[in-house]
Design a protein around this motif. Structure first.
Motif, PDB file in Angstrom:
ATOM      1  N   THR B 330       0.819  -1.211   0.000  1.00 29.96           N
ATOM      2  CA  THR B 330       0.000   0.000   0.000  1.00 29.96           C
ATOM      3  C   THR B 330       0.848   1.254   0.000  1.00 29.96           C
ATOM      4  O   THR B 330       2.036   1.243   0.288  1.00 29.96           O
ATOM      5  CB  THR B 330      -0.909   0.079   1.246  1.00 29.96           C
ATOM      6  N   TYR B 331       0.151   2.315  -0.276  1.00 29.35           N
ATOM      7  CA  TYR B 331       0.683   3.666  -0.237  1.00 29.35           C
ATOM      8  C   TYR B 331       1.359   3.941   1.109  1.00 29.35           C
ATOM      9  O   TYR B 331       2.304   4.709   1.201  1.00 29.35           O
ATOM     10  CB  TYR B 331      -0.513   4.620  -0.439  1.00 29.35           C
ATOM     11  N   SER B 332       0.839   3.284   2.146  1.00 27.70           N
ATOM     12  CA  SER B 332       1.309   3.578   3.492  1.00 27.70           C
ATOM     13  C   SER B 332       2.773   3.233   3.708  1.00 27.70           C
ATOM     14  O   SER B 332       3.349   3.631   4.705  1.00 27.70           O
ATOM     15  CB  SER B 332       0.475   2.822   4.511  1.00 27.70           C
ATOM     16  N   TRP B 333       3.336   2.472   2.795  1.00 32.49           N
ATOM     17  CA  TRP B 333       4.748   2.155   2.964  1.00 32.49           C
ATOM     18  C   TRP B 333       5.624   3.394   2.891  1.00 32.49           C
ATOM     19  O   TRP B 333       6.771   3.386   3.302  1.00 32.49           O
ATOM     20  CB  TRP B 333       5.204   1.140   1.912  1.00 32.49           C
ATOM     21  N   THR B 334       5.061   4.438   2.370  1.00 35.53           N
ATOM     22  CA  THR B 334       5.838   5.680   2.306  1.00 35.53           C
ATOM     23  C   THR B 334       5.724   6.472   3.610  1.00 35.53           C
ATOM     24  O   THR B 334       6.289   7.534   3.749  1.00 35.53           O
ATOM     25  CB  THR B 334       5.350   6.577   1.159  1.00 35.53           C
ATOM     26  N   ASP B 335       4.929   5.963   4.541  1.00 33.53           N
ATOM     27  CA  ASP B 335       4.732   6.631   5.814  1.00 33.53           C
ATOM     28  C   ASP B 335       6.060   6.743   6.569  1.00 33.53           C
ATOM     29  O   ASP B 335       6.738   5.748   6.801  1.00 33.53           O
ATOM     30  CB  ASP B 335       3.723   5.797   6.621  1.00 33.53           C
ATOM     31  N   LEU B 344       1.226   3.359   9.294  1.00 30.87           N
ATOM     32  CA  LEU B 344      -0.226   3.475   9.390  1.00 30.87           C
ATOM     33  C   LEU B 344      -0.881   2.826   8.172  1.00 30.87           C
ATOM     34  O   LEU B 344      -0.525   3.132   7.024  1.00 30.87           O
ATOM     35  CB  LEU B 344      -0.655   4.938   9.488  1.00 30.87           C
ATOM     36  N   GLN B 345      -1.799   1.941   8.424  1.00 33.42           N
ATOM     37  CA  GLN B 345      -2.493   1.227   7.357  1.00 33.42           C
ATOM     38  C   GLN B 345      -3.983   1.544   7.468  1.00 33.42           C
ATOM     39  O   GLN B 345      -4.553   1.461   8.559  1.00 33.42           O
ATOM     40  CB  GLN B 345      -2.248  -0.280   7.525  1.00 33.42           C
ATOM     41  N   GLY B 346      -4.607   1.906   6.373  1.00 28.77           N
ATOM     42  CA  GLY B 346      -6.049   2.164   6.384  1.00 28.77           C
ATOM     43  C   GLY B 346      -6.854   0.871   6.456  1.00 28.77           C
ATOM     44  O   GLY B 346      -6.300  -0.226   6.501  1.00 28.77           O
ATOM     45  N   ASP B 347      -8.173   1.033   6.456  1.00 31.83           N
ATOM     46  CA  ASP B 347      -9.065  -0.130   6.392  1.00 31.83           C
ATOM     47  C   ASP B 347      -9.123  -0.709   4.984  1.00 31.83           C
ATOM     48  O   ASP B 347      -9.569  -1.839   4.789  1.00 31.83           O
ATOM     49  CB  ASP B 347     -10.499   0.287   6.748  1.00 31.83           C
ATOM     50  N   VAL B 348      -8.693   0.100   4.021  1.00 27.53           N
ATOM     51  CA  VAL B 348      -8.869  -0.281   2.624  1.00 27.53           C
ATOM     52  C   VAL B 348      -7.550  -0.800   2.046  1.00 27.53           C
ATOM     53  O   VAL B 348      -6.493  -0.205   2.279  1.00 27.53           O
ATOM     54  CB  VAL B 348      -9.359   0.937   1.799  1.00 27.53           C
ATOM     55  N   CYS B 349      -7.610  -1.871   1.327  1.00 28.16           N
ATOM     56  CA  CYS B 349      -6.443  -2.369   0.611  1.00 28.16           C
ATOM     57  C   CYS B 349      -6.223  -1.427  -0.581  1.00 28.16           C
ATOM     58  O   CYS B 349      -6.875  -1.539  -1.621  1.00 28.16           O
ATOM     59  CB  CYS B 349      -6.700  -3.801   0.149  1.00 28.16           C
ATOM     60  N   TYR B 350      -5.319  -0.503  -0.376  1.00 32.21           N
ATOM     61  CA  TYR B 350      -5.196   0.656  -1.254  1.00 32.21           C
ATOM     62  C   TYR B 350      -4.886   0.286  -2.696  1.00 32.21           C
ATOM     63  O   TYR B 350      -5.530   0.773  -3.637  1.00 32.21           O
ATOM     64  CB  TYR B 350      -4.109   1.561  -0.661  1.00 32.21           C
ATOM     65  N   GLU B 351      -3.911  -0.591  -2.867  1.00 32.42           N
ATOM     66  CA  GLU B 351      -3.485  -0.963  -4.221  1.00 32.42           C
ATOM     67  C   GLU B 351      -4.625  -1.594  -5.002  1.00 32.42           C
ATOM     68  O   GLU B 351      -4.804  -1.322  -6.193  1.00 32.42           O
ATOM     69  CB  GLU B 351      -2.296  -1.924  -4.160  1.00 32.42           C
ATOM     70  N   GLU B 352      -5.397  -2.428  -4.338  1.00 33.48           N
ATOM     71  CA  GLU B 352      -6.533  -3.066  -5.017  1.00 33.48           C
ATOM     72  C   GLU B 352      -7.637  -2.056  -5.318  1.00 33.48           C
ATOM     73  O   GLU B 352      -8.230  -2.063  -6.398  1.00 33.48           O
ATOM     74  CB  GLU B 352      -7.082  -4.213  -4.156  1.00 33.48           C
ATOM     75  N   ALA B 353      -7.900  -1.188  -4.343  1.00 42.83           N
ATOM     76  CA  ALA B 353      -8.958  -0.194  -4.528  1.00 42.83           C
ATOM     77  C   ALA B 353      -8.629   0.774  -5.655  1.00 42.83           C
ATOM     78  O   ALA B 353      -9.529   1.242  -6.374  1.00 42.83           O
ATOM     79  CB  ALA B 353      -9.188   0.573  -3.225  1.00 42.83           C
ATOM     80  N   LEU B 354      -7.338   1.059  -5.833  1.00 43.16           N
ATOM     81  CA  LEU B 354      -6.912   1.972  -6.902  1.00 43.16           C
ATOM     82  C   LEU B 354      -7.383   1.500  -8.283  1.00 43.16           C
ATOM     83  O   LEU B 354      -7.576   2.298  -9.195  1.00 43.16           O
ATOM     84  CB  LEU B 354      -5.381   2.062  -6.922  1.00 43.16           C
ATOM     85  N   GLN B 355      -7.545   0.199  -8.432  1.00 39.53           N
ATOM     86  CA  GLN B 355      -7.935  -0.365  -9.725  1.00 39.53           C
ATOM     87  C   GLN B 355      -9.409  -0.135 -10.033  1.00 39.53           C
ATOM     88  O   GLN B 355      -9.842  -0.279 -11.178  1.00 39.53           O
ATOM     89  CB  GLN B 355      -7.663  -1.888  -9.761  1.00 39.53           C
ATOM     90  N   LEU B 356     -10.198   0.158  -8.980  1.00 36.46           N
ATOM     91  CA  LEU B 356     -11.646   0.245  -9.164  1.00 36.46           C
ATOM     92  C   LEU B 356     -12.219   1.632  -8.903  1.00 36.46           C
ATOM     93  O   LEU B 356     -13.143   2.078  -9.573  1.00 36.46           O
ATOM     94  CB  LEU B 356     -12.356  -0.725  -8.191  1.00 36.46           C
ATOM     95  N   ILE B 360     -10.083   8.228  -4.185  1.00 37.64           N
ATOM     96  CA  ILE B 360      -9.769   7.513  -2.934  1.00 37.64           C
ATOM     97  C   ILE B 360      -8.889   8.374  -2.040  1.00 37.64           C
ATOM     98  O   ILE B 360      -8.069   9.159  -2.532  1.00 37.64           O
ATOM     99  CB  ILE B 360      -9.080   6.156  -3.256  1.00 37.64           C
ATOM    100  N   THR B 361      -9.100   8.242  -0.738  1.00 37.59           N
ATOM    101  CA  THR B 361      -8.218   8.933   0.212  1.00 37.59           C
ATOM    102  C   THR B 361      -7.075   7.998   0.602  1.00 37.59           C
ATOM    103  O   THR B 361      -7.307   6.818   0.876  1.00 37.59           O
ATOM    104  CB  THR B 361      -8.967   9.314   1.506  1.00 37.59           C
ATOM    105  N   PRO B 362      -5.869   8.500   0.637  1.00 42.50           N
ATOM    106  CA  PRO B 362      -4.750   7.675   1.133  1.00 42.50           C
ATOM    107  C   PRO B 362      -4.722   7.672   2.660  1.00 42.50           C
ATOM    108  O   PRO B 362      -5.381   8.481   3.300  1.00 42.50           O
ATOM    109  CB  PRO B 362      -3.518   8.401   0.581  1.00 42.50           C
ATOM    110  N   VAL B 363      -3.964   6.731   3.200  1.00 41.36           N
ATOM    111  CA  VAL B 363      -3.690   6.713   4.648  1.00 41.36           C
ATOM    112  C   VAL B 363      -2.198   6.529   4.830  1.00 41.36           C
ATOM    113  O   VAL B 363      -1.641   5.539   4.336  1.00 41.36           O
ATOM    114  CB  VAL B 363      -4.437   5.573   5.360  1.00 41.36           C
ATOM    115  N   PRO B 364      -1.475   7.448   5.461  1.00 41.30           N
ATOM    116  CA  PRO B 364      -1.979   8.711   6.023  1.00 41.30           C
ATOM    117  C   PRO B 364      -2.145   9.773   4.928  1.00 41.30           C
ATOM    118  O   PRO B 364      -1.869   9.496   3.766  1.00 41.30           O
ATOM    119  CB  PRO B 364      -0.864   9.085   6.998  1.00 41.30           C
TER     120      PRO B 364
END
Lengths: 390, 390
Positions: B330-335, B344-356, B360-364
């Motif tokens: 996820t994006y959060s690896w840049t945290d 910090l990891q969101g509730d959403v699997c960011y990479e997968e959600a990006l495809q659909l 989308i809001t990133p976390v953080p």
């Protein structure tokens, strides 16, 4: 009568539990709970009724584990295969509740020489409001409670209404104060409802009561009567609300809002539909339970429902006998009001819903009488709380 | 920076409005409304922000009529066709909001020689709570507001906390009082939160505020900050909430509940999902907007989402760098926190959600900074209300 009622409830329990998708724990999310069901059986209530002073986080559910069944088939037009639905007899259930209440009133009178009292404020000449108030005061007296009423003409002053509310607040023999809605437009509803003492707000419409109903871990002093009636009917039917998907149609302060909040306390998954909802039937068709409080006759058609769903119809819409709405032949044609030029029609197209539902409330004779019984129950609770009578 | 932000917002507006199902009036139910949108343009707000003292029944929506488009295709695994989603830059949006707030603080100082003040009560040594409080006080000072803090050890007495809340309530230079949650278990959270003056309850957690948020026609003094942040982000994105189906995952008093209530004031159709919801993905896949506040890292996977939906991720779950949850990159690896052993990891699997998702809001960097900005906005509102400063 009570034996027949018990048989009806057993039948209802069986039909509804078979038809409804069972709660399969492994299918649930396992994220942290804000409302956690107690694992201690002692903390769970033995019955399914919500009557009583306490508002548990969750009420007891039938102890017999639901068999693991496949989800019900999607709704089809093949009505021949439909099982006979349970007609939820709100009139008999209300009678049973009133019987229990009258025994409690007698016990209170015998033990502390006190009787619960309900005061009703009625403004104006609306026929429906007059009928509702008549029903409430009659039911009140039937269970041995004291009933008071203050009537005002349509053009009365706001201060006059506020003064009488204030008098009722101070009167120690009054345990519940109810202002019949709607009020004439020139009166400030928020101000008048806000004047009702929180401890006597048996309608449960005070924002503090509503906030405490909404918030996890808090307890409202009173739960609005129609919401309580809907949940009471479902619990008496034997429906385990946990994990059920409920579509609530309508978001009024009086019914839709508190019903959606109360259902969430029972761990139901709730979708609230309203006038701006696109294609509401897409949501209702997926729902295990449909509760309609939209105030639109025949809004919910057969194709809105999933086979085996439970349908609770809160709508009581007066429709002229000559109306073209007759197209949907309903139970309501037996309504004695029809001789007076109108009959009561629910939100649900009853004949069509009968083909799909596993259980359904008729109109009249469904939610209505139980709602009145819940008002009496709230009044009794209020008196018990005041006198610390258990 | 602001030009880039404006470009982002324009892009977001376009992408989200194209992807989301438009509100087609003819498809809506036409039953009686409890929240009616004003037809008078003068009553509608020019912007899409919810900042400001008033809580309108509905905020202004983009004036350009949405083209009548077919509903979006169901989600498929063919990710090649997915448009580039808008990454909602909460950090920049919060910065823009804070800029506006600091100007208002300066104006207040210049005109009436007053400055809004926020008092924070922190009990115990929780690292996350300390970090949140540090963020809030820092943000407070950055916009020129006064910041006060009372710290207590983990084992402090309840009366000590209540006394300091009471002091803050009485202090005329304090306009907002915030008790950082969670409190240690030996303290009565309900009692302590209930002690905060209603006029200084900038978190909006008081039952009366929540009741007034829930009830149609009423106005809470404050709207809880995370709920306000979610809606603010959607409105700034250009999403017209009316008639949109929103799945809110989680029903906490702090986020899920107030967010679901606020969305309904915007005429969204809301489904509230929680730990007891069976097959939540069946509901989220039908939703135009998914707001997740479950507190479970990577709960919302790609197959939970409809193509073109908007995803708001309120989850901020600290996950150890060594955790197996890395499976979902996820994006959060840049945290930057990852250097401290967790990210910090969101509730959403960011990479997968990006495809659909269409946005989308990133976390953080998503909802979090805007939530803090909303706390400042509530504090400013409180001061303005006290001084009748407009």
């Amino acid at each position: 009568m009570r034996a027949a009622l018990a048989a009806t409830l057993r039948k209802a329990f069986s039909a509804a539990e078979t038809a409804l998708r069972p709660c399969v724990a492994s299918k649930c999310l396992d994220f942290h709970l804000h409302h956690c069901q107690s694992s201690d059986p002692a903390e769970q209530r033995p019955g399914s009724s919500i009557l009583g002073r306490d508002l548990p986080e969750i009420w007891a559910t039938p102890s017999a584990a639901s068999p693991l069944l496949p989800p019900p088939e999607p709704q089809s037009s093949c009505v021949d295969e439909a099982p006979t639905p349970v007609i939820i007899d709100g009139k008999s259930i209300a009678e049973e509740i009133r019987l229990g209440l009258s025994q409690e009133v007698l016990r209170m009178k015998a033990m502390i020489n006190k009787v619960p009292g309900l005061a009703v404020v009625l403004v104006g000449q609306r026929r429906d409001s007059q009928a509702y108030v008549r029903n409430k005061t009659k039911a009140c007296e039937e269970v041995g409670m004291r009933s008071l009423m203050a009537e005002f003409p349509e053009d009365c002053g706001e201060e006059d209404v506020l003064n009488v509310v204030s008098d009722f607040n101070r009167d120690p023999s009054v345990h519940g104060v109810l202002v019949q809605l709607p009020l004439p437009k020139h009166l400030d509803e928020e101000r008048i409802l806000g004047a009702v003492s929180l401890e006597k707000d048996v309608d449960g419409f005070h924002p503090l009561n509503m906030g405490n109903l909404a918030l996890s871990g808090r307890e409202p002093l009173f739960i609005p009567c129609a919401a309580k009636a809907c949940v009471e009917l479902l619990l008496r039917l034997g429906v385990d609300l946990k994990s059920k998907h409920v579509a609530v149609i309508g978001r009024s302060n009086v019914v839709g809002l508190p019903t959606s909040l109360l259902l969430q306390r029972h761990h139901a998954t709730v979708s609230v539909l309203h006038a701006f909802t696109n294609n509401p039937q897409d949501v209702t068709r997926e729902a295990d339970i449909v509760i309609s409080a939209a105030g639109v006759p025949n809004l919910v058609r057969g194709h809105w429902l999933k086979r085996g769903s439970v349908v609770i119809d809160v709508g009581t819409n007066p429709v002229e006998v000559s109306s073209s709405l007759r197209c949907c032949k309903t139970y309501s044609w037996t309504d004695p009001n029809s001789e007076q030029g109108y009959y009561l029609q629910g939100d649900v197209c009853y004949e069509e819903a009968l083909q799909l539902a596993s259980a359904i409330t008729p109109v009249p004779g469904g939610v209505g009488p139980v709602t009145v019984a819940m008002l009496l129950a709230n009044t009794l609770d209020s008196a018990k709380r005041l006198y610390s009578f258990t």
